[in-house]
Design a protein around this motif. Structure first.
Motif, PDB file in Angstrom:
ATOM      1  N   ALA A  94       9.685   8.572  -8.339  1.00 10.69           N
ATOM      2  CA  ALA A  94      10.364   7.291  -8.123  1.00 10.69           C
ATOM      3  C   ALA A  94       9.435   6.301  -7.435  1.00 10.69           C
ATOM      4  O   ALA A  94       9.351   5.132  -7.822  1.00 10.69           O
ATOM      5  CB  ALA A  94      11.628   7.504  -7.286  1.00 10.69           C
ATOM      6  N   VAL A  95       8.700   6.781  -6.430  1.00 10.62           N
ATOM      7  CA  VAL A  95       7.825   5.875  -5.688  1.00 10.62           C
ATOM      8  C   VAL A  95       6.714   5.320  -6.578  1.00 10.62           C
ATOM      9  O   VAL A  95       6.474   4.110  -6.609  1.00 10.62           O
ATOM     10  CB  VAL A  95       7.218   6.585  -4.457  1.00 10.62           C
ATOM     11  N   GLY A 144       0.800  -1.222   0.000  1.00  8.13           N
ATOM     12  CA  GLY A 144       0.000   0.000   0.000  1.00  8.13           C
ATOM     13  C   GLY A 144       0.832   1.271   0.000  1.00  8.13           C
ATOM     14  O   GLY A 144       2.012   1.261   0.352  1.00  8.13           O
ATOM     15  N   GLY A 145       0.205   2.374  -0.413  1.00  9.19           N
ATOM     16  CA  GLY A 145       0.884   3.649  -0.574  1.00  9.19           C
ATOM     17  C   GLY A 145       1.588   4.142   0.673  1.00  9.19           C
ATOM     18  O   GLY A 145       2.697   4.675   0.607  1.00  9.19           O
ATOM     19  N   ILE A 146       0.972   3.958   1.847  1.00  7.30           N
ATOM     20  CA  ILE A 146       1.564   4.466   3.083  1.00  7.30           C
ATOM     21  C   ILE A 146       2.851   3.704   3.408  1.00  7.30           C
ATOM     22  O   ILE A 146       3.912   4.309   3.623  1.00  7.30           O
ATOM     23  CB  ILE A 146       0.555   4.319   4.253  1.00  7.30           C
ATOM     24  N   LEU A 150      10.984   6.888   2.025  1.00  9.90           N
ATOM     25  CA  LEU A 150      11.384   8.061   2.808  1.00  9.90           C
ATOM     26  C   LEU A 150      12.707   7.771   3.506  1.00  9.90           C
ATOM     27  O   LEU A 150      13.625   8.599   3.510  1.00  9.90           O
ATOM     28  CB  LEU A 150      10.289   8.396   3.826  1.00  9.90           C
ATOM     29  N   MET A 151      12.814   6.556   4.068  1.00 12.97           N
ATOM     30  CA  MET A 151      14.052   6.177   4.749  1.00 12.97           C
ATOM     31  C   MET A 151      15.210   6.130   3.741  1.00 12.97           C
ATOM     32  O   MET A 151      16.261   6.708   3.978  1.00 12.97           O
ATOM     33  CB  MET A 151      13.839   4.807   5.416  1.00 12.97           C
ATOM     34  N   ILE A 152      14.976   5.471   2.601  1.00 13.39           N
ATOM     35  CA  ILE A 152      16.041   5.355   1.593  1.00 13.39           C
ATOM     36  C   ILE A 152      16.477   6.733   1.091  1.00 13.39           C
ATOM     37  O   ILE A 152      17.662   7.055   1.061  1.00 13.39           O
ATOM     38  CB  ILE A 152      15.550   4.507   0.389  1.00 13.39           C
ATOM     39  N   PHE A 153      15.506   7.553   0.708  1.00 14.27           N
ATOM     40  CA  PHE A 153      15.834   8.884   0.161  1.00 14.27           C
ATOM     41  C   PHE A 153      16.602   9.712   1.181  1.00 14.27           C
ATOM     42  O   PHE A 153      17.643  10.284   0.871  1.00 14.27           O
ATOM     43  CB  PHE A 153      14.566   9.642  -0.216  1.00 14.27           C
ATOM     44  N   ASN A 154      16.088   9.772   2.408  1.00 16.90           N
ATOM     45  CA  ASN A 154      16.743  10.616   3.399  1.00 16.90           C
ATOM     46  C   ASN A 154      18.116  10.086   3.777  1.00 16.90           C
ATOM     47  O   ASN A 154      19.026  10.860   4.066  1.00 16.90           O
ATOM     48  CB  ASN A 154      15.851  10.788   4.633  1.00 16.90           C
ATOM     49  N   ALA A 155      18.273   8.748   3.747  1.00 13.33           N
ATOM     50  CA  ALA A 155      19.594   8.180   4.025  1.00 13.33           C
ATOM     51  C   ALA A 155      20.599   8.617   2.957  1.00 13.33           C
ATOM     52  O   ALA A 155      21.744   8.929   3.259  1.00 13.33           O
ATOM     53  CB  ALA A 155      19.510   6.662   4.074  1.00 13.33           C
TER      54      ALA A 155
END
Lengths: 302, 285
Positions: free
Chosen positions: B153-154, B117-119, B126-131
């Motif tokens: 990307a998502v 699901g989207g959430i 979010l974790m990957i991008f911010n890392a």
């Protein structure tokens, strides 16, 4: 590939080509599930180290010697700690139960009620049933934002803000697509079998459940999969309709984990994400064939 | 027979009709009515005519560009995502219909994100991008463009596998003799693609384009979880903009509802166009 070039040349070329493509797609597949692997890996790390070493498995490089490397790994990994935190903070099993109950309930209600309604619409030819059918078609193009405010208020007024009540809401908002897909199939069933059954003394209820419903099975599977994917993953509708202080589904619990604490506990977040994905992956591996066929049929018809 | 069934209206059709009325018809009609009212809940409405609709664009006589920004941001997002998803999904589908080893496994892997699901999906990314971005002293919401490409990307990751499945089915439906005949006539790979495969795939392409188009237009969960509309409200897609107007500012429920009506009209126009195109372009036979 170019079969008329002569067998030897073409097999050699195809094999070479195929090997390269297989290699390419193997790498691409790993990249594709890489995010999921990282989440699983990070779910076992102390939260303080997740963003410091997001992709590594140790705080020390392997060049600093094996012992240092192992010590570094022991420093950043914390076993099942995050899982304990996540389950406690999100009240995970409760949310999981709600999600499961709502999904199963909504899918069963939708299949039963919509298949019956669709059969009625096709077999009874009146202006009323034509209008019902057109309304179902129409509802498919209306985005949820259009009805979200009024729908959630009506649901509250009718005391539907609980896991049983929301099944009614799902049946109502999901009826359009399901009735549409069932009517499409019912139209292709020949009348003769049903007429024979009725002449033999079957009531409409017996005719439907003994004759028609079994024939509908392929569409039933498609509808079940489409609706299950929708309900299980849905966030906005339950977050507005349910009394979220008492009942949370998994997506709501995850969103609240992010919102409720000032600093996001990324360790617990990683763990809860793994817990949320795991049932989906298991379900997917077991019913892969049906899922892919169902989604395909749904896309082409819808 | 028909009369016999008709007597069973209460059992067969009524449950669905009641739920459909609660879940769709009543909220829809009342929603249109409320878009002309000032209200905070469904019972305290006061008729204000078109005021909500003008308030979308003008506040106290000054032009308010937030909704317009949201419209073009959504349009741009939709166009880019439709192009990338369809081109990549088509390319993968072409490769995976050549019978290479491991085809089934690859298909399984590419399709998997679609079930998440989207959430959940958004927090993974979010974790990957911010890392990754923290190494450049940035986050996903540093600017509306980092947010934009993050969202792209998502949704690509989520939908490419889905569209790939539809394209594979479409490609497998092309008669093999047609391809063989073209090859014997000396068509090269490019001519084959341009003059045989693509025209034969037109119905599939239409379906996939419109699925991705409406998905892009209606995107909500990913937007909420990944960027939350930040920075400012600059990365708000239409659905989130409506949600934010309705629940984020008290007294603006009417304006939110009016925005929702406009949103509905836009989505309905897309769907009607799709219907026209699919029925006229379908290859008969």
């Amino acid at each position: 590939m170019a079969k008329h070039n002569g067998p030897e040349v073409s097999t050699v070329r195809a094999a070479k080509h195929g090997g390269l493509l297989t290699l390419f797609f193997s790498i691409l597949s790993i990249i594709w599930i890489f995010p999921l692997l990282v989440v699983v890996l990070n779910s076992f790390k102390l939260k303080a180290y997740i963003f410091r070493y997001p992709f590594g498995i140790s705080s020390k490089s392997i060049a600093e010697g094996w012992d240092n490397f192992v010590a570094g790994a022991q420093k950043i990994f914390c076993g099942w700690l995050n899982y304990g935190n996540a389950i406690e903070k999100t009240n995970f099993w409760n949310s999981f139960g709600n999600s499961l109950f709502i999904t199963v309930g909504a899918v069963c209600a939708i299949i039963l009620c919509c298949s019956m309604c669709a059969w009625y619409i096709v077999r009874v030819n009146t202006i009323g049933t034509k209008i019902m059918y057109l309304l179902c078609l129409f509802s498919m193009i209306v985005p949820f934002q259009m009805v979200m405010f009024t729908l959630s208020k009506f649901a509250n007024m009718l005391h539907l803000s609980n896991p049983i009540g929301i099944i009614v809401v799902y049946l109502g908002f999901g009826a359009g697509l399901s009735v549409f897909m069932f009517t499409g199939f019912v139209k292709s069933i020949s009348l003769e079998i049903e007429e024979a059954a009725m002449i033999d003394g079957c009531s409409p209820l017996q005719t439907f459940f003994l004759i028609v419903f079994p024939i509908l099975k392929p569409t039933t599977v498609t509808v079940a999969i489409l609706e299950a994917m929708w309900v299980w993953n849905d966030y906005l509708l339950p977050s507005l309709v349910l009394n979220v202080n008492k009942y949370k589904t998994i997506p709501i619990a995850i969103q609240y984990l992010k919102q409720s604490h000032g600093q996001v506990d990324w360790g617990a977040m990683m763990a809860v994400l793994v817990l949320a994905i795991l049932p989906i992956v298991i379900f997917y591996i077991i019913c892969q064939k049906y899922i892919i066929e169902g989604v395909l049929a749904g896309a082409v018809k819808g | 027979m028909e009369k016999g069934i008709r007597k069973y209206f209460v059992i067969f059709a009524l449950p669905t009709m009641i739920a459909f009325t609660i879940g769709f018809i009543a909220p829809f009609i009342y929603g249109i009515f409320l878009s002309f009212c000032k209200f905070t809940t469904v019972t305290d409405w006061k008729w204000v005519g078109f005021e909500n609709y003008t308030k979308i664009f003008f506040i106290n006589g000054n032009l308010d560009t937030s909704f317009i920004h949201s419209i073009w941001y959504t349009a741009l997002f939709t166009v880019v995502s439709v192009l990338i998803i369809n081109v990549v999904a088509f390319a993968i589908a072409m490769a995976l219909t050549k019978g290479i080893k491991g085809t089934n496994l690859f298909r399984t892997v590419f399709f998997l994100p679609n079930l998440i699901g989207g959430i959940v999906l958004s927090y993974i990314w979010l974790m990957i991008f911010n890392a990754i971005l923290q190494r450049f002293d940035m986050t996903i919401v540093t600017s509306q463009w980092t947010a934009f490409w993050g969202l792209i990307a998502v949704v690509c990751w989520q939908q490419i596998g889905y569209m790939m499945i539809i394209y594979i089915a479409g490609i497998q439906n092309i008669p093999g003799e047609l391809i063989e005949a073209a090859k014997i006539d000396g068509a090269n790979a490019w001519q084959l693609l341009r003059n045989v495969t693509l025209p034969m795939l037109m119905p599939t392409i239409t379906i996939c384009s419109f699925l991705t188009l409406t998905n892009g237009f209606k995107l909500f969960d990913q937007n909420l979880a990944l960027t939350g509309g930040n920075p400012g409200k600059l990365s708000q897609l239409l659905a989130l903009n409506i949600y934010d107007t309705m629940y984020g500012t008290t007294g603006w429920q009417g304006v939110g509802q009016a925005k929702a009506v406009i949103f509905f009209i836009l989505v309905a126009l897309i769907s009607v166009t799709q219907n026209k195109l699919t029925t006229s372009k379908e290859v008969k036979g």
